[in-house]
Design a protein around this motif. Structure first.
Motif: not given
Length: 591
Positions: A276-279, A549-552, A569-576
């Protein structure tokens, strides 16, 4: 000799794709009905300003962007994707001249996977070769002779994959509906033919490009997220003893059916990451690590044995660049032979370093070609896997790029040189991959001093420590303690990924080739320019490993088309980001 012949997923070697340029939207429903009645799947190129429920109208078919002029392609793609609520992969600029393929192919970082040329210059229906982004049609649907369709049905082309692309305009239905219907009906009756939209052809092409084979083509590896189908046999795959082969993602296969490696298990994660925007999604190394260490040692000297003992004891991996003429082809009492090398280098990578350590810049291109292929083949004969890395003998990188071209043609994907790169930076050119430091140090700093600096870093993007050298240098300078102390310094730190050169190459490429759609991800930079797009990066592109990568405002989706899971990491959340098959996903998105 038996060969591997690629096929489409339904085990056919031919595809046929009808393409409609939507110049008259009122006739588009009739064009869709013609394709549906004849059980064909097509691609419709539609202007972004077209009104109506486009997703419903073109259900079951691909929709791509039709332009009349090259400007603002990215904005037009976003507008069309919003109307469809699905990704737009292709574009066609009908204002380009027939010979302006460069203009057609320029995806200009707008998120397109391919372009359609309006030039009818593909008489043999060739499947595009490596790095080609432009699809050329054979002819218009109305003008293609029945004899050409008959020949396409009966021709084998030496077992190679072919794709017949035929075009028409929806406005043609006002005057040629009966003729168009008859031609489409004949196309649908071609036996042994896959019916695929252009995006599926492009996805299949990318999957083929990820396949690695040994020089003798008896062992294959699939690095894509798609299952690759092929025939293995004689006579272009038409002989009675031909075996149908299915190569799953992440699988190494000895043809026809012996699995040598399989990565069936995948970590928990997501298949589509929505930003999402700003993510911000910031890729990391595997297991969400920010640091990696690798080693590269040349020549295969006897001193590799104590070096390997140190690396193994401290749980590090290295890549060992071997001269095959150093080792007898058959066992000899008291000497290490080629057959002994897999046991010696177990858990590590071996690469091409020339058969006899001839400097590639000092011999003819033909000699380089022969040297690389023979060294590859001799190593592959005992390691039972494609050997695709190399290190320049004597280390000096060729300024002319001639050797780079030869290495690529020989299936080499990276090449280490002796020039030190920027401290801890990831490689920007894999065919001129410089190290962090020789084990004797750099710029007055010892290896351990550099190692401590590496440990002190608190990176927000991945960093790499790359050490290289020759193991025979340690006894000459009586400094084995250098490697022992360096490995002892780094070993206790779980935040470090220990990888071979090839593991690093493959993972970095997987990250850099993440595919995005909807609104485009904008890597973080001051002037907010779009810097990263589909497929291969260009020299103007920022590395997403560094900028993320930044969301728009309108949202961004990331998908992973490699067989390798991507961590971040999506912000501070670990992602695979789990691998997702672009071919099957595309078919689902059309429905």
């Amino acid at each position: 000799m038996k060969e591997l012949y690629f096929t489409f997923s339904n085990n056919t070697r031919k595809a046929i794709t009808p393409v409609f340029l939507v110049d008259d939207i009122e006739c588009a429903p009739a064009a869709v009905e013609l394709l549906n009645r004849n059980r064909l799947v097509g691609t419709f190129f539609v202007p972004c300003e077209t009104k109506g429920n486009l997703a419903e109208l073109f259900s079951g078919h691909e929709v791509a962007l039709l332009q009349n002029g090259h400007s603002e392609a990215r904005k037009q793609r976003i507008v069309l994707e919003k109307k469809l609520n699905r990704p737009v992969f292709g574009r066609c600029d009908c204002a380009a001249s027939q010979n302006d393929d460069d203009r057609q192919a320029s995806v200009d970082n707008s998120g397109f996977a391919y372009a359609l040329s309006l030039s009818f210059d593909n008489p043999e229906c060739r499947f595009p070769q490596r790095n080609l982004l432009t699809w050329n049609p054979l002819a218009s649907i109305q003008s293609v002779p029945d004899s050409t369709l008959d020949a396409y049905e009966n021709e084998s082309w030496g077992g190679t994959v072919r794709a017949m692309i035929l075009t028409a305009k929806t406005g043609d239905l006002r005057k040629d509906a009966t003729l168009l219907d008859a031609k489409l009906a004949r196309m649908s009756r071609i036996r042994g033919c896959a019916h695929l939209p252009l995006a599926a052809l492009q996805a299949q092409l990318l999957a083929f490009q990820t396949l690695r084979t040994t020089v003798d083509r008896t062992i294959v590896e699939n690095l894509s997220a798609s299952t690759i189908a092929a025939n293995y046999g004689n006579d272009h795959g038409a002989a009675p003893d031909t075996v149908r082969v299915s190569i799953s993602p992440g699988t190494r296969l000895r043809l026809p059916a012996e699995t040598l490696l399989s990565s069936d298990s995948q970590p928990d994660g997501v298949e589509v990451l929505e930003l999402k925007e700003n993510q911000i999604f910031r890729p990391t190394f595997p297991n969400h690590l920010w640091k990696a260490v690798t080693f590269s040692y040349d020549d295969g000297a006897p001193e590799d044995d104590p070096l390997l003992e140190i690396l193994n004891r401290h749980h590090f991996k290295g890549s060992f660049n071997l001269n095959t003429d150093r080792f007898p082809k058959q066992p000899v009492a008291g000497r290490l032979s080629l057959q002994d090398l897999p046991k010696r280098y177990a858990g590590h990578e071996v690469t091409v370093h020339g058969c006899g350590h001839e400097t590639w810049n000092a011999v003819t291109p033909a000699a380089v070609l022969e040297d690389v292929l023979r060294c590859r083949k001799e190593l592959e004969s005992v390691f039972n896997r494609p050997i695709v890395g190399s290190a320049y003998p004597c280390g000096e990188h060729s300024k002319s790029k001639t050797v780079d071209t030869i290495l690529t043609a020989c299936g080499i994907v990276y090449d280490r040189i002796i020039n030190n790169k920027e401290l801890f930076a990831l490689p920007t050119d894999f065919l001129a991959w410089g190290a962090t430091s020789h084990h004797n140090g750099r710029n007055g700093m010892s290896l351990c001093e550099l190692g401590q600096k590496f440990l002190d870093e608190r990176p927000t993007s991945p960093i790499l420590f790359y050490a290289w050298g020759h193991s025979f240098e340690f006894p000459r300078l009586n400094n084995w303690n250098v490697m022992e102390e360096f490995c002892s310094l780094l070993e206790p730190h779980p935040e470090i990924w220990r990888a071979t050169n090839l593991e690093l190459h493959d993972y970095i490429r997987a990250v850099r080739n993440l595919f995005w759609f909807k609104d485009s991800p904008l890597p973080l930079n001051r002037d907010n320019r779009l810097l990263y797009g589909f497929g291969e990066r260009t020299s103007q592109c920022a590395d997403p490993f560094s900028v993320g990568f930044a969301g728009t405002r309108d949202g961004t989706c990331l998908v992973n088309q490699s067989a390798i899971p991507v961590y971040g990491f999506l912000d501070d959340r670990p992602i695979v980001l789990r691998p997702i098959d672009p071919i099957s996903t595309l078919h689902l998105s059309l429905l």
